[in-house]
Design an enzyme around this catalytic site. Structure first.
Site, PDB file in Angstrom:
ATOM      1  N   GLY A  14       2.373   2.126  10.785  1.00 33.34           N
ATOM      2  CA  GLY A  14       3.326   3.222  10.596  1.00 33.34           C
ATOM      3  C   GLY A  14       4.043   3.637  11.863  1.00 33.34           C
ATOM      4  N   GLU A  69      -5.374  -5.016  10.647  1.00 32.07           N
ATOM      5  CA  GLU A  69      -4.355  -3.995  10.869  1.00 32.07           C
ATOM      6  C   GLU A  69      -4.660  -3.225  12.147  1.00 32.07           C
ATOM      7  OE1 GLU A  69      -2.269  -2.794   6.976  1.00 32.07           O
ATOM      8  OE2 GLU A  69      -4.104  -1.633   7.089  1.00 32.07           O
ATOM      9  N   GLY A 101       2.807  -1.011   4.314  1.00 28.11           N
ATOM     10  CA  GLY A 101       2.895   0.382   3.905  1.00 28.11           C
ATOM     11  C   GLY A 101       4.347   0.793   3.700  1.00 28.11           C
ATOM     12  N   GLY A 102       4.951   1.327   4.762  1.00 28.28           N
ATOM     13  CA  GLY A 102       6.295   1.908   4.688  1.00 28.28           C
ATOM     14  C   GLY A 102       7.328   1.054   3.960  1.00 28.28           C
ATOM     15  N   GLU A 133      -6.796   4.649   7.786  1.00 26.67           N
ATOM     16  CA  GLU A 133      -6.618   6.082   7.488  1.00 26.67           C
ATOM     17  C   GLU A 133      -7.861   6.660   6.813  1.00 26.67           C
ATOM     18  OE1 GLU A 133      -2.840   5.523   5.536  1.00 26.67           O
ATOM     19  OE2 GLU A 133      -2.016   4.945   7.474  1.00 26.67           O
ATOM     20  N   ASN A 159       0.870  -1.178   0.000  1.00 24.91           N
ATOM     21  CA  ASN A 159       0.000   0.000   0.000  1.00 24.91           C
ATOM     22  C   ASN A 159       0.905   1.226   0.000  1.00 24.91           C
ATOM     23  OD1 ASN A 159      -1.758   2.070   0.542  1.00 24.91           O
ATOM     24  ND2 ASN A 159      -2.256   1.401   2.631  1.00 24.91           N
ATOM     25  N   TRP A 160       1.009   1.863  -1.156  1.00 24.11           N
ATOM     26  CA  TRP A 160       1.947   2.997  -1.273  1.00 24.11           C
ATOM     27  C   TRP A 160       1.410   4.248  -0.582  1.00 24.11           C
ATOM     28  CZ3 TRP A 160       3.761   2.879  -7.166  1.00 24.11           C
ATOM     29  CH2 TRP A 160       4.399   1.650  -7.409  1.00 24.11           C
ATOM     30  N   LYS A 161       0.152   4.227  -0.189  1.00 28.72           N
ATOM     31  CA  LYS A 161      -0.480   5.409   0.438  1.00 28.72           C
ATOM     32  C   LYS A 161      -0.281   6.631  -0.471  1.00 28.72           C
ATOM     33  CE  LYS A 161      -0.034   3.188   4.861  1.00 28.72           C
ATOM     34  NZ  LYS A 161      -0.019   3.304   6.294  1.00 28.72           N
ATOM     35  N   HIS A 194      -9.472   1.085   4.863  1.00 26.23           N
ATOM     36  CA  HIS A 194      -8.183   1.286   5.541  1.00 26.23           C
ATOM     37  C   HIS A 194      -8.384   2.236   6.724  1.00 26.23           C
ATOM     38  CE1 HIS A 194      -4.131   2.563   6.417  1.00 26.23           C
ATOM     39  NE2 HIS A 194      -3.745   1.441   5.836  1.00 26.23           N
ATOM     40  N   SER A 216       3.401  -2.156  10.457  1.00 21.02           N
ATOM     41  CA  SER A 216       4.844  -2.169  10.718  1.00 21.02           C
ATOM     42  C   SER A 216       5.537  -3.475  10.330  1.00 21.02           C
ATOM     43  CB  SER A 216       5.134  -1.812  12.182  1.00 21.02           C
ATOM     44  OG  SER A 216       4.710  -0.489  12.449  1.00 21.02           O
TER      45      SER A 216
HETATM   46  P1  PGA Z   1       2.815   0.220   7.669  1.00 21.32           P
HETATM   47  O1  PGA Z   1       1.352   0.428   7.028  1.00 21.32           O
HETATM   48  O2  PGA Z   1       3.362  -1.050   7.054  1.00 21.32           O
HETATM   49  O3  PGA Z   1       3.586   1.445   7.245  1.00 21.32           O
HETATM   50  O4  PGA Z   1       2.633   0.109   9.136  1.00 21.32           O
HETATM   51  C1  PGA Z   1       0.487  -0.647   6.839  1.00 21.32           C
HETATM   52  C2  PGA Z   1      -0.806  -0.164   6.250  1.00 21.32           C
HETATM   53  O5  PGA Z   1      -1.288   0.916   6.624  1.00 21.32           O
HETATM   54  O6  PGA Z   1      -1.399  -0.843   5.396  1.00 21.32           O
END
Ligand code: PGA
Length: 253
Positions: free
Chosen positions: A174, A168, A232-233, A98, A10-12, A96, A211
């Protein structure tokens, strides 16, 4: 159950069209052989067309970070499922944390988005997860159930196979604070029980997210309750992402 691990990046809101296309090219050139893993990436909408073009004919699949339920209409800022299939995207994320936290998306909307996307032929990764205070107050199961129920209630025997659940925990996204293996196992088992209570066929495919990085992924993926990861990251750093692919490839399914 899937026959392979599923690793989803997930590149956000990172890697716009220019950076996204050059990153996608590097991915295509680096990932040339996959035996045990499906590798999917979800760029931001603006990058999706160029990333999809770049990854055409590669081993990777492309999807979106969100999707609307309607085919068209007065929904400013939204994206219809058929726009995604036209770009040859194969999946979308919904719910998600967010989206829920910063944009007020409700579980009912997440269920609508999920059902609309499936009807258009997409696979959907529906995300659920509790906040730290919800967990500390002993409300994790109630919260997960509240997020899952509307989504699962809209599935049929036929459409259930198009849904993947991503667990999640919000406090792990994150933050560098990955959930413990016991926490992950417990939450995934609970999600599996909720799935079963809807009399859906088979068992739920459940990813862990929060994470995930190359130093914790092998232990997480070794859990039999975990079918892959939503990342994500570490998905937007080439070296880390390739390491995650390598770990998945080395882990028996
Ligand atoms: P993260 O994000 O790996 O940066 O914790 C995961 C996500 O939000 O899907």
């Amino acid at each position: 159950m899937r026959s392979k691990h599923l690793l989803v990046g997930n590149w956000k809101m990172n890697l716009g069209p220019r950076q996204g296309s050059s990153y996608a090219r590097q991915l295509r050139e680096s990932i040339t052989n996959l035996a045990r893993t499906d590798v999917w990436v979800a760029p931001p909408f603006a990058s999706l067309p160029i990333v999809a073009t770049e990854l055409k004919g590669s081993l990777l699949s492309v999807g979106a970070q969100n999707v609307h339920w309607a085919e068209s209409g007065a929904f400013t800022g939204e994206t219809a499922p058929s726009f995604l299939t036209e770009l040859e995207a194969t999946f979308a994320l919904t719910g998600h944390s967010e989206r829920r936290t910063y944009f007020g998306e409700t579980s009912d909307q997440v269920a609508q988005r999920t059902a609309g996307a499936i009807a258009a032929g997409l696979e959907v990764i529906a995300c659920v997860g509790e906040t730290e205070s919800e967990r500390n107050e002993g409300r994790m199961e109630k919260v997960l159930e509240g997020q899952l129920n509307p989504v699962l209630a809209k599935l049929t025997q036929e459409t259930a196979k198009s849904v993947i659940i991503a667990y999640e925990p919000v406090w792990a996204i994150g933050t560098g604070r990955v959930a413990s293996l016991d926490d992950i196992r417990g939450a995934h088992q609970f999600i599996q029980r909720v799935w079963t209570s809807f009399n859906l066929p088979g068992s739920a495919v459940i990813l862990y997210g929060g994470s995930v990085n190359p130093s914790n992924f092998a232990d997480i993926l070794a859990l039999k309750e975990v079918h892959g990861a939503l990342v994500g990251g570490a998905s937007i750093k080439l070296e880390q992402w390739l390491d995650l692919v390598k770990i998945a490839e080395a882990t028996p399914v």
